[in-house]
Design a protein around this motif. Structure first.
Motif, PDB file in Angstrom:
ATOM      1  N   UNK A 138       0.983  -0.935   0.017  1.00  0.00           N
ATOM      2  CA  UNK A 138       0.035   0.096   0.190  1.00  0.00           C
ATOM      3  C   UNK A 138       0.795   1.275   0.075  1.00  0.00           C
ATOM      4  N   UNK A 139       2.099   1.061   0.540  1.00  0.00           N
ATOM      5  CA  UNK A 139       2.805   2.127   0.718  1.00  0.00           C
ATOM      6  C   UNK A 139       3.309   2.846  -0.799  1.00  0.00           C
ATOM      7  N   UNK A 140       3.388   1.884  -1.265  1.00  0.00           N
ATOM      8  CA  UNK A 140       4.191   2.132  -2.788  1.00  0.00           C
ATOM      9  C   UNK A 140       3.366   2.317  -3.574  1.00  0.00           C
ATOM     10  N   UNK A 141       1.796   2.098  -3.323  1.00  0.00           N
ATOM     11  CA  UNK A 141       0.761   2.449  -4.357  1.00  0.00           C
ATOM     12  C   UNK A 141       0.999   4.159  -3.868  1.00  0.00           C
ATOM     13  N   UNK A 142       0.110   4.390  -2.857  1.00  0.00           N
ATOM     14  CA  UNK A 142       1.191   5.914  -2.640  1.00  0.00           C
ATOM     15  C   UNK A 142       1.957   5.997  -3.226  1.00  0.00           C
ATOM     16  N   UNK A 143       3.324   6.183  -3.074  1.00  0.00           N
ATOM     17  CA  UNK A 143       4.030   6.693  -2.899  1.00  0.00           C
ATOM     18  C   UNK A 143       4.437   6.793  -4.921  1.00  0.00           C
ATOM     19  N   UNK A 144       3.749   6.058  -5.194  1.00  0.00           N
ATOM     20  CA  UNK A 144       2.579   5.782  -6.980  1.00  0.00           C
ATOM     21  C   UNK A 144       2.162   7.596  -7.407  1.00  0.00           C
ATOM     22  N   UNK A 145       1.173   7.228  -6.371  1.00  0.00           N
ATOM     23  CA  UNK A 145      -0.016   8.165  -6.395  1.00  0.00           C
ATOM     24  C   UNK A 145       0.643   9.674  -5.575  1.00  0.00           C
ATOM     25  N   UNK A 146       1.384   9.686  -5.217  1.00  0.00           N
ATOM     26  CA  UNK A 146       2.527  11.415  -4.388  1.00  0.00           C
ATOM     27  C   UNK A 146       2.723  11.368  -5.640  1.00  0.00           C
ATOM     28  N   UNK A 147       3.569  10.445  -6.699  1.00  0.00           N
ATOM     29  CA  UNK A 147       4.424  11.029  -7.588  1.00  0.00           C
ATOM     30  C   UNK A 147       4.054  11.742  -8.394  1.00  0.00           C
ATOM     31  N   UNK A 148       2.758  11.049  -8.581  1.00  0.00           N
ATOM     32  CA  UNK A 148       2.042  10.842 -10.310  1.00  0.00           C
ATOM     33  C   UNK A 148       1.445  12.792  -9.802  1.00  0.00           C
ATOM     34  N   UNK A 149       1.301  13.163  -8.832  1.00  0.00           N
ATOM     35  CA  UNK A 149       0.601  14.022  -8.320  1.00  0.00           C
ATOM     36  C   UNK A 149       1.309  15.065  -8.211  1.00  0.00           C
ATOM     37  N   UNK A 150       2.403  14.974  -7.641  1.00  0.00           N
ATOM     38  CA  UNK A 150       3.246  16.048  -8.190  1.00  0.00           C
ATOM     39  C   UNK A 150       4.142  16.160  -9.162  1.00  0.00           C
ATOM     40  N   UNK A 205      12.716  12.524  -2.792  1.00  0.00           N
ATOM     41  CA  UNK A 205      12.395  11.011  -3.397  1.00  0.00           C
ATOM     42  C   UNK A 205      11.598  11.364  -4.640  1.00  0.00           C
ATOM     43  N   UNK A 206      10.570  12.258  -4.194  1.00  0.00           N
ATOM     44  CA  UNK A 206       9.605  12.879  -5.301  1.00  0.00           C
ATOM     45  C   UNK A 206       9.770  13.326  -6.187  1.00  0.00           C
ATOM     46  N   UNK A 207      10.411  14.206  -6.616  1.00  0.00           N
ATOM     47  CA  UNK A 207      11.022  15.218  -7.871  1.00  0.00           C
ATOM     48  C   UNK A 207      12.268  14.233  -8.842  1.00  0.00           C
ATOM     49  N   UNK A 208      12.043  14.396 -10.013  1.00  0.00           N
ATOM     50  CA  UNK A 208      12.661  13.595 -11.125  1.00  0.00           C
ATOM     51  C   UNK A 208      14.138  14.314 -11.187  1.00  0.00           C
ATOM     52  N   UNK A 209      15.079  13.902 -10.528  1.00  0.00           N
ATOM     53  CA  UNK A 209      16.743  14.314 -10.739  1.00  0.00           C
ATOM     54  C   UNK A 209      17.008  15.279 -12.012  1.00  0.00           C
ATOM     55  N   UNK A 210      16.980  17.091 -12.265  1.00  0.00           N
ATOM     56  CA  UNK A 210      17.061  17.505 -12.828  1.00  0.00           C
ATOM     57  C   UNK A 210      18.312  16.861 -13.975  1.00  0.00           C
TER      58      UNK A 210
END
Lengths: 1071, 364
Positions: free
Chosen positions: B169-181, B230-235
């Motif tokens: 579930x934590x991984x799914x939330x990470x995905x959601x957060x990552x997508x939202x961000x 972890x939320x942002x892509x490596x610029x």
């Protein structure tokens, strides 16, 4: 300066946001005791402040320590305006004042606000340094232990039971003072909470003083109640039983408990009791293991074991009548408020041989709030005695002299005492008092069970060597002795059908027995018990003052009579013959009276089988009517048959002739005492359909009878897998597993129909109670097989059209398979031979049997050494295959079974058998205990919050109480002005009850405990005003905080209770 | 029976998992009672509808009271109001944070704002999830997002630690957060065939390979000492991706790459001809996606680009999943043999993720 109280505020957590701007809080804490206040620093901008304060020290009198709570207030600092209160914690210091209880209070407490509920938590540390005060005029009673438990607390033994203590204090209710008009609801609630806390502290201190005066060191069965009399004031009263208790553990590490080592423990018990008291060692030993706490009474008289010169039953009644006159001569002293303390024995009395009795009868009130007793304590039980009186409340003018209230109770107690005397009894056990108030009318009620007690535990003066009252040398087995009638057969207080005891066949027993106590663990019982309730509503005209009071008191006897009839019918319908834990509550409202009687029905093996219920029509000629009657009769008969099966009641069919009552009063219905006392009988009537058994006739010639029949048949049976009772333990169930769920449920029903009849009301009330039970069964279905124990119903009429029912109970799981196994592999041949042998001496004379009784005694006590040796050898044997859980119980059952044989018979062979089996029993706990500890070790789950179990019983199954930490007695008020937003009254009360539970748990955990036993909710008073969106609720709870541990390799406490049942069931099978 | 008040409170809080699920699913008390009646629980214990209603009400109240605590699950562990055994606490939390795939698919990549919240009734109507349940799920996303947004350290770990969720579930939330961000576009018609689990897998790939946190190997002993997001892509990485353009701009390199791939593929698949003809197109597509990722707008279109530029052409040529696998493996590996191509590390980091994303996304 007798004491120093130290407090330290450590930290807070989950605080509410007090500053909207920052979403944070600037919290600080005020610590107040008496008139001294300390403050912590302000912890800025944090919802989880760390104060880590210095130790705040209060130097105070121990009197104040007992009365006052420590008050911790959490506030939000505000630079510009007044500081806002977040909430408070009241900490009762009392447990710290007793050396044997807690030594420090430390933990997280919910911060409570009467308007907002729980708002975060605070971590507090409290310690007390006490200096010894030898001042004999002191006002404090530090060190006296209080127990809510209505039996001798486990891990203590009673050296002496001193008797009844009572006290009451009165004050003006802050809610009704003029100042209440101008202060905030919060201030008013807090004033009330604080006052009640102070008053109960004072009450406890005063009771403690009385106990010290009597030479005791503890109060057992402490029952404290509040009477919110409204305008006329606030009464806090308490009753209890003063005792001298000895802790069984010495306090050193491994050898703390006498029964720590299974090998030596029962042996040492055996040495303790029978060797010092050579009188009833076989019983003694059997009993010490069969009742909860092993209580080897040090104070037993060391008389020779010679048989009593005459039969005990007859002189019993003769003596009691002579002592009656004796009693009336006794000058009564100590009237008024502090007056019911037991007095020293007068010099005149010592001349008489009845001085054993004087121990009780010199006392103004020989009452005991206990409901279960050390073995041998309870000799005979007469029946329920109760008294009620209706009073008009007036303003209490001088709070320091609460004379009127005292006089009222005095009057009632006198009445109870005289009822007990009429039943040939000198004491009242299972005694309790209660009130019901509506406006200015107050019903005071008291009830108990008339009994004859063994006075050896009463007073040191009676324990003189050589002086024994022979009537207490009870030769009848403990499994039936208490059922034998205490009153004179020729001079019975009421018509009753007497028979010879179905167990010992030596003494008379009544056909039905009603009591307010718990079923004695050693009693012989057939089948299982069940909850029996009688419910009744009676309309009454609205009236004021005197007229109202008269109307109520005119209604009371009819209500009692009807409740009694209902109980009797329901008892017979379940094919049972006795009631335990009977509690009759009559509640008064503006336009109605509610009556609720709850008890646990049991089939006592010693008593005759109940007759059936016979329906009779008034006009036998009519055909349709006849048919109707036949259908009803059939339904009733079917129900009886079904119930017999359900409760496994299959008593042996004995071809004994019934020894009828010498007073032939075949057609008279049960007569009520003028003062509404309950008697243990109900007259049996014509011998009709049920063979030779007498049947109970219901004539359906009037609406009442129809109503009776309907209420009889509407009680739904408990669903499969469930049992219920209102006593501590369920007769017939003994293998509890550790699943425990205590719960409180409240329902309020609004009567919508304006013109209701009595009958309609009854139906509503019955449905209300039945539906409550149904919903419990449904909710707790995951616990099946399970038993609801100590089902405690309270009814109230909070407003004109409202009926409130409050229930607190505990659901406990048990092992069903084990029960079956046990009943299955019972050796039937032994039972058969037992019956045969017994029937050979059905009317064996008492003198003979008592001498027989003494023989094995001397035998066992004569060879203690060899017993030990053999026991050890045996333990190895048993250990090798005792890994099965049931072995221990099987063994005990076997043992109990044989013990009974040994105790009744004279044959050498039987004795030796009893001897060897009992020695096996001594060592068997070892392997069993081991296996248990292995099983328990894995199931401990880690959690950051201590799990605190709560139960209204005096024990927790699967655990052993190792320490009592003090009494929990808490009073809370909660109020809301946003009822709808909190989910209506249900939401409001749900939250409040959950909050109360959590505060109780937090206090127990802070004392270092992990459980509350003998928990009860004394008061749950709800007032609502939905139109104004307001509600207020008062809750008072109490209990004993304890530390309990899983049963390890020590003697398991609950299973000792089991033994009693085991022995009982074994006896059932045998007869 | 009209009850003015009816409560039942246990010392150990009694909770029925079935009722909890009904509550989470947003059923009203009456609907829940109906469902339970149909479920046959009444026969089980001879209960009546009244009993069922009263029980359901009690449970609903309990859940409502618990809800506040469930918003910060760590509080549930040390609160004092309810005595709930630890395994029950875990169940309560896990179920509370569990969401409907159909619902999350609708809001995935959307800004978790009031605006989106207003559309919840439409989403509810579309997915068949009750509005109440939609709100709960949406608020959960928002709550997790808010807490984790500013935290340093591995995203999945942070979520698991703060919300006490299971790893899955934590991984799914990470995905959601990552997508939202990163506001990845997922709602286009062409992307409709993709499930939440497809995206969650891709998000996992992106998080573990393309974010700042992915670079430094965090020490096993002291993971918290490594400060990364972890939320942002490596610029930096995205900048470096521009260098990959050489693969398509340099004609020689492109031809060389093609011939290498074709040599390796020849005879191994039926779709060889299509691969050969489409090679340049496909390669241009993938490399262009990489080169454009410096633009936030193009990052959002990452998945739609993958579908348009690669998956759709392949699908129209009826490549099998095995073909895709074969092709991409050789496409990736062959680049290493190109002697003038110097950006092997960036290439692998890019292709590793793209490869596994396409594998996951290549289905009907």
């Amino acid at each position: 300066m007798p004491g120093k109280l130290k407090a330290k505020i450590v930290a807070g957590r989950h605080l509410p946001v007090m500053d909207r701007a920052s979403d944070l809080t600037d919290a600080f804490v005020e610590v107040k005791f008496g008139n001294t206040t300390f403050k912590t620093d302000v912890c800025h901008k944090s919802l989880n402040p760390q104060w880590n304060s210095e130790w705040f020290k209060f130097e105070v009198d121990d009197e104040d320590l007992q009365d006052e709570p420590l008050q911790v207030t959490v506030l939000d600092h505000d630079t510009y305006s007044a500081n806002d209160a977040i909430g408070k914690v009241y900490i009762d210091i009392d447990p710290l004042l007793c050396s044997e209880a807690a030594s420090v209070i430390s933990g997280w407490f919910p911060i409570y606000d009467t308007i907002h509920g729980i708002r975060g938590e605070i971590n507090v540390l409290v310690k007390v340094e006490l200096f010894n005060d030898l001042n004999r005029f002191r006002q404090s009673s530090c060190g006296v232990k209080f127990f809510c438990t209505t039996s001798i607390p486990r891990c203590y033994r009673a050296v002496m039971v001193h008797g009844f203590v009572e006290e009451l204090v009165v004050n003006e209710d802050p809610e009704y003072q003029w100042i209440d008009r101008i202060r905030t609801p919060r201030a008013s609630n807090e004033a009330r909470q604080r006052l009640i806390s102070l008053m109960s502290g004072e009450l406890q201190r005063k009771i403690g003083l009385k106990v010290l005066e009597m030479g005791g060191n503890a109060v057992v069965g402490y029952l404290q109640c509040f009477d919110l009399e409204g305008e006329s004031g606030l009464v806090v009263r308490a009753i209890g039983t003063a005792c001298t208790l000895d802790k069984l553990s010495s306090g050193s590490a491994p050898n703390t408990n006498t029964h720590m080592h299974p090998n030596t423990a029962p042996a040492s018990n055996a040495c303790n009791s029978p060797s010092k008291d050579g009188k009833e060692p076989v019983f003694g030993e059997d009993l010490t293991s069969s009742s909860g706490p092993p209580t080897p009474f040090r104070a037993l008289p060391t008389t020779s074991s010679s048989p009593p010169p005459f039969s005990p039953s007859k002189p019993c009644s003769r003596q009691s009548s002579s002592s009656d006159t004796d009693l009336s001569l006794t000058p009564k002293t100590g009237m008024g408020s502090g007056g019911s303390v037991g007095k020293e024995a007068g010099p005149l009395k010592t001349l008489l041989r009845q001085q054993t009795q004087t121990a009780l009868e010199q006392r103004e009130f020989p009452f005991f709030t206990l409901t279960s007793f050390p073995p041998g304590f309870l000799v005979h039980v007469g029946g329920v005695v109760s008294a009620r009186s209706v009073k008009l409340l007036d303003r209490i003018h001088n709070p320091d002299e609460p004379e009127t209230r005292d006089a009222w109770w005095e009057e009632i107690r006198q009445e109870i005492k005289s009822h007990a005397k009429a039943l040939g009894c000198h004491a009242v056990v299972g005694y309790s008092e209660s009130t019901s108030i509506c406006e200015e009318v107050c019903i005071l009620s008291a009830s108990g069970t008339a009994a004859i007690l063994n006075p050896r535990y009463m007073r040191e003066g009676c324990l003189d060597i050589g002086i024994t009252d022979h009537r207490f040398e009870e030769p009848s087995p403990p499994s039936c002795g208490f059922c034998h009638i205490p009153y004179d057969e020729l001079n019975m207080p009421f018509p009753a059908q007497l028979t010879y005891c179905y167990l010992c066949r030596r003494q008379k027993v009544p056909d039905v027995l009603f009591t307010t106590i718990d079923l004695p663990p050693e009693a012989a019982v057939t089948g299982k018990g069940c909850l029996i309730q009688a419910r009744l509503c009676r309309l009454k005209k609205k009236a004021q003052g005197e007229v109202n009071a008269t109307a109520i008191s005119n209604l009371l006897p009819f209500m009692e009579y009807e409740l009694h009839t209902q109980l009797m019918n329901k008892l017979k319908l379940r094919s049972m013959n006795s009631l335990f834990g009977l509690h009759i509550q009559i509640s008064v409202g503006e336009n109605m009276l509610l009556g609720l009687a709850s008890a646990t029905g049991v089939y006592l093996t010693a008593l005759p089988a109940p007759g059936g219920i016979q329906i009779a029509g008034k006009t036998p000629g009519e055909l349709s009517n006849e048919h109707h009657i036949l259908t009803i009769q059939k339904r009733i008969n079917d129900t009886i048959a079904k119930n017999k099966e359900l409760y496994q009641i299959n008593p042996p069919e004995l071809t004994e002739e019934v020894v009828g009552s010498p007073i032939p009063e075949p057609r008279q219905r049960s007569r009520l005492f003028r003062s509404h006392s309950e008697s243990s009988d109900e007259v049996s009537e014509l011998d009709l359909s049920h063979g030779k058994k007498d049947a109970f006739v219901l004539e359906i010639d009037d609406t009442d009878a129809v109503e009776d029949i309907h209420s009889l048949l509407t009680d739904a049976p408990t669903p499969t897998g469930f049992y219920s009772c209102n006593t501590e333990i369920m007769p017939g169930i003994n293998n509890w597993t550790s699943g425990v769920q205590m719960f409180t449920s409240v329902r309020v029903f609004r009567l919508s129909n304006a013109n209701l009849t009595n009958q309609g009301l009854n139906k509503i009330f019955t449905d209300l109670c039945e539906n409550l039970l149904k919903s419990f069964y449904f909710k707790l279905r995951s616990m099946i097989p399970c038993c609801l124990c100590q089902l405690n119903f309270t009814v109230a009429v909070p407003e004109e059209e409202l009926i409130q029912v409050t229930v607190t109970a505990v659901a406990m799981t048990f092992d069903k398979d084990q029960t079956q196994e046990k009943t299955a592999d019972k050796p039937p041949t032994k039972g058969g031979s037992e019956t045969e042998e017994q029937l050979q001496f059905p009317l064996e004379l008492c003198a003979d049997s008592s001498s027989a009784n003494c023989q094995p005694t001397s035998k066992i006590s004569g060879v203690p050494e060899s017993t030990n040796v053999s026991s050890r050898a045996a333990s190895v044997d048993y250990g090798s295959f005792a890994d099965r859980c049931s072995t221990w119980l099987e063994l005990l059952r076997l043992k109990a079974h044989t013990m009974r044989r040994g105790s009744v018979k004279t044959s050498r062979r039987t004795q030796s058998l009893a001897h060897s089996v009992s020695s096996l029993e001594r060592c068997s706990p070892l392997p069993e205990g081991r296996s248990r500890s292995l099983r328990s070790s894995r199931s401990f789950g880690g959690s950051s919050v201590t799990v605190v179990k709560m139960t209204p019983l005096s024990f927790l199954p699967g655990t052993r109480i190792i320490k009592y930490l003090g009494i929990i007695n808490m009073f809370f008020i909660r109020e809301t002005t946003s009822l709808r937003e909190e989910g209506g009254v249900s939401g409001f009360l749900h939250t409040f009850i959950a909050e109360v539970f959590s505060m109780v748990r937090a206090h127990v955990a802070a004392l270092g405990g992990n459980a509350v036993v003998s928990y009860s909710m004394k008061e749950c008073m709800l007032m609502e005003n939905p139109n104004k969106n307001q509600a207020q609720c008062l809750i008072n709870v109490s209990g004993d905080a304890v530390i309990c541990v899983r049963e390890t390799d020590q003697e398991p406490t609950p299973s000792t209770t089991n033994i009693g049942h085991t022995s009982a069931s074994a006896t059932d099978e045998a007869t | 029976m009209t009850m003015e008040l009816d409560v039942f409170v246990g010392n150990t809080t009694i909770m029925d998992e079935e009722v909890y699920q009904l509550w989470l699913d947003g059923y009203t008390v009456n609907d829940a009672v109906k469902v339970r009646m149909d479920g046959g629980v009444m026969e089980e214990c001879e209960a009546s509808a009244d009993v069922l209603l009263s029980d359901t009400m009690d449970q609903y109240r309990t859940f409502q009271m618990c809800e506040r605590l469930l918003h910060s699950p760590s509080k549930l562990g040390n609160q004092l109001l309810f005595q709930i055994p630890p395994h029950r606490q875990a169940m309560l939390i896990e179920r509370y944070y569990t969401f409907d795939d159909a619902f999350v698919r609708e809001v995935l990549g959307k800004k978790l704002s009031k605006g989106t919240k207003k559309d919840l009734d439409d989403i509810g109507a579309k997915t068949g999830v009750t509005l109440k349940s939609c709100r709960r799920q949406f608020d959960n996303f928002k709550r997790v997002f808010k807490v984790v947004e500013e935290l340093k350290g591995p995203l999945v770990e942070n979520i698991r630690h703060h919300f006490l969720l299971s790893d899955k579930l934590a991984r799914d939330y990470a995905a959601i957060v990552f997508f939202a961000n990163n506001r990845f576009e997922t709602g286009k018609r062409k992307l409709q065939y993709l499930t939440f689990q497809d995206f969650a897998f891709c998000a996992g790939q992106l998080i573990s390979n393309w974010t700042v946190g992915a670079v430094g190997e965090p020490s096993v002993l002291f993971p918290s000492f490594v400060c990364y997001m972890d939320v942002d892509l490596d610029k930096e990485f995205l900048q470096e991706l521009k260098e990959l353009k050489v693969l398509i701009t340099d004609k020689d390199l492109l031809d060389q790459h093609k011939s290498l791939v074709c040599t390796a593929l020849r005879g191994k698949t039926k779709a060889f001809n299509e691969m050969e003809t489409n090679f340049k197109n496909l390669s241009r597509g993938l490399v262009n996606i990489a080169a454009k990722l410096t633009n936030t707008k193009d990052v959002r279109d990452f998945f739609i680009d993958l579908v348009e530029k690669f998956i759709e052409p392949c699908r129209s040529d009826r490549w099998t999943a095995a073909d895709i696998r074969l092709y991409l493996t050789h496409y990736n590996n062959s680049a290493h043999i190109l002697d003038t191509f110097k950006h092997q590390v960036v290439w692998d980091r890019y292709m590793g993720v793209v490869k596994s994303c396409i594998f996951k996304m290549y289905h009907d």
